[in-house]
Write a protein that holds these residues in place. Structure first.
Motif, PDB file in Angstrom:
ATOM      1  N   ALA A  61       0.482  -1.152  -0.040  1.00 17.56           N
ATOM      2  CA  ALA A  61       0.183   0.207  -0.087  1.00 17.56           C
ATOM      3  C   ALA A  61       0.857   0.830   0.269  1.00 17.56           C
ATOM      4  O   ALA A  61       0.218   2.528  -0.495  1.00 17.56           O
ATOM      5  CB  ALA A  61      -0.749  -0.263   1.151  1.00 17.56           C
ATOM      6  N   ILE A  69      -4.405  -1.335  -5.445  1.00 23.51           N
ATOM      7  CA  ILE A  69      -4.456  -3.145  -4.665  1.00 23.51           C
ATOM      8  C   ILE A  69      -5.171  -3.689  -4.582  1.00 23.51           C
ATOM      9  O   ILE A  69      -6.427  -3.180  -4.167  1.00 23.51           O
ATOM     10  CB  ILE A  69      -4.071  -2.191  -3.400  1.00 23.51           C
ATOM     11  N   TYR A  98      -8.805   0.073  -3.953  1.00 20.11           N
ATOM     12  CA  TYR A  98      -8.821  -1.228  -3.042  1.00 20.11           C
ATOM     13  C   TYR A  98      -9.438  -1.775  -3.526  1.00 20.11           C
ATOM     14  O   TYR A  98     -10.929  -1.903  -2.493  1.00 20.11           O
ATOM     15  CB  TYR A  98      -8.734  -0.894  -1.608  1.00 20.11           C
TER      16      TYR A  98
END
Length: 271
Positions: A61, A69, A98
């Protein structure tokens, strides 16, 4: 574009990872899918110890060369790293998307609560081995690379939204990791539960003070329902409408998310 893959809960094997990289090369040849070796570890149930999983997630990250991610898979365990991982995220982490769902709802919720990056509920890397012809995998990759609105859950209506597995949502209630969902449409789904447990979790949702002020509830797939003895005798539609009534929020109908091939993409907030 570089997309990092980590496993905060359970891992994947190298054969699935190779399939994922092959699919990515076909669907989005401009992508470098960087799969952390941590994804292949096994320590009991988990893809490495809590400390190892924390380090892999935080390192990826915080890497400024990684654009997004994409979580490897769910299972259980990402809640165990939140207290160490979230405070360690820096400036580079705040610029990332994410993407995951199921157990990754713990991480997505915590990121949204901390206003870090763009959490997104959607298919994970593990769908490369789902036998769906790469549909779910492609759907997620098209959002990560192109923000292709065709892959979004079709009921998103311009209001802020958030999507969770119901078991994860109810586990977040009472913790600092549940974000403020005031004025959000809350979308829930679940898998492999008998209906009495679904009912019990809906009770918790309906009476959670942290969820007061949401705009309404939509219901995704409740799949692979386990047998109830005696027969439950009530439909999921009846259940959700009853609990939304007690919650005093509108039930807004069904949604195309869940542990099925129809799992669509739901960015947290406004898409």
């Amino acid at each position: 574009m570089k997309i990092g893959v980590v496993a905060p809960a359970r891992g994947i094997d190298e054969a699935l990872a190779a399939r994922a990289q092959g699919l990515a090369a076909i669907i989005a040849p401009e992508v470098d899918l960087v799969i952390d070796p941590q994804c292949f570890l096994a320590e009991g149930h988990f893809a490495g110890s809590d400390a190892v999983r924390t380090a892999a997630f935080v390192t990826m990250a915080n890497d400024p060369t990684i654009d997004a991610i994409w979580f490897a898979r769910g299972g259980y365990g990402s809640n165990r790293i939140l207290h160490a991982a979230i405070p360690a995220l820096g400036a580079a982490a705040r610029r990332k998307t994410y993407l995951g769902f199921s157990d990754m709802g713990f991480v997505l919720g915590a990121l949204y609560a901390a206003r870090i990056g763009q959490p997104v509920h959607g298919p994970m890397v593990s769908t490369a081995g789902s036998g769906d012809g790469g549909i779910g995998f492609s759907r997620a990759l098209l959002w990560l690379t192109k923000k292709d609105r065709a892959v979004l859950e079709p009921g998103l209506d311009g209001r802020p939204a958030a999507a969770f597995n119901l078991a994860i949502l109810t586990a977040l209630i009472g913790t600092p990791w549940l974000p403020d969902l005031t004025d959000h449409v809350l979308i829930v789904e679940d898998v492999s539960e008998p209906l009495y447990r679904i009912d019990r979790m809906l009770f918790t949702m309906a009476h959670a003070t942290q969820l007061k002020g949401i705009a309404g509830v939509r219901l995704g797939q409740i799949s692979d329902v386990q047998a109830n003895e005696p027969e439950w005798g009530e439909t999921i539609e009846t259940m959700i409408q009853r609990w939304c009534g007690e919650m005093r929020v509108p039930y807004l109908g069904r949604a195309e998310i869940g542990h099925t091939r129809s799992n669509r993409v739901v960015p947290f907030g406004i898409a």
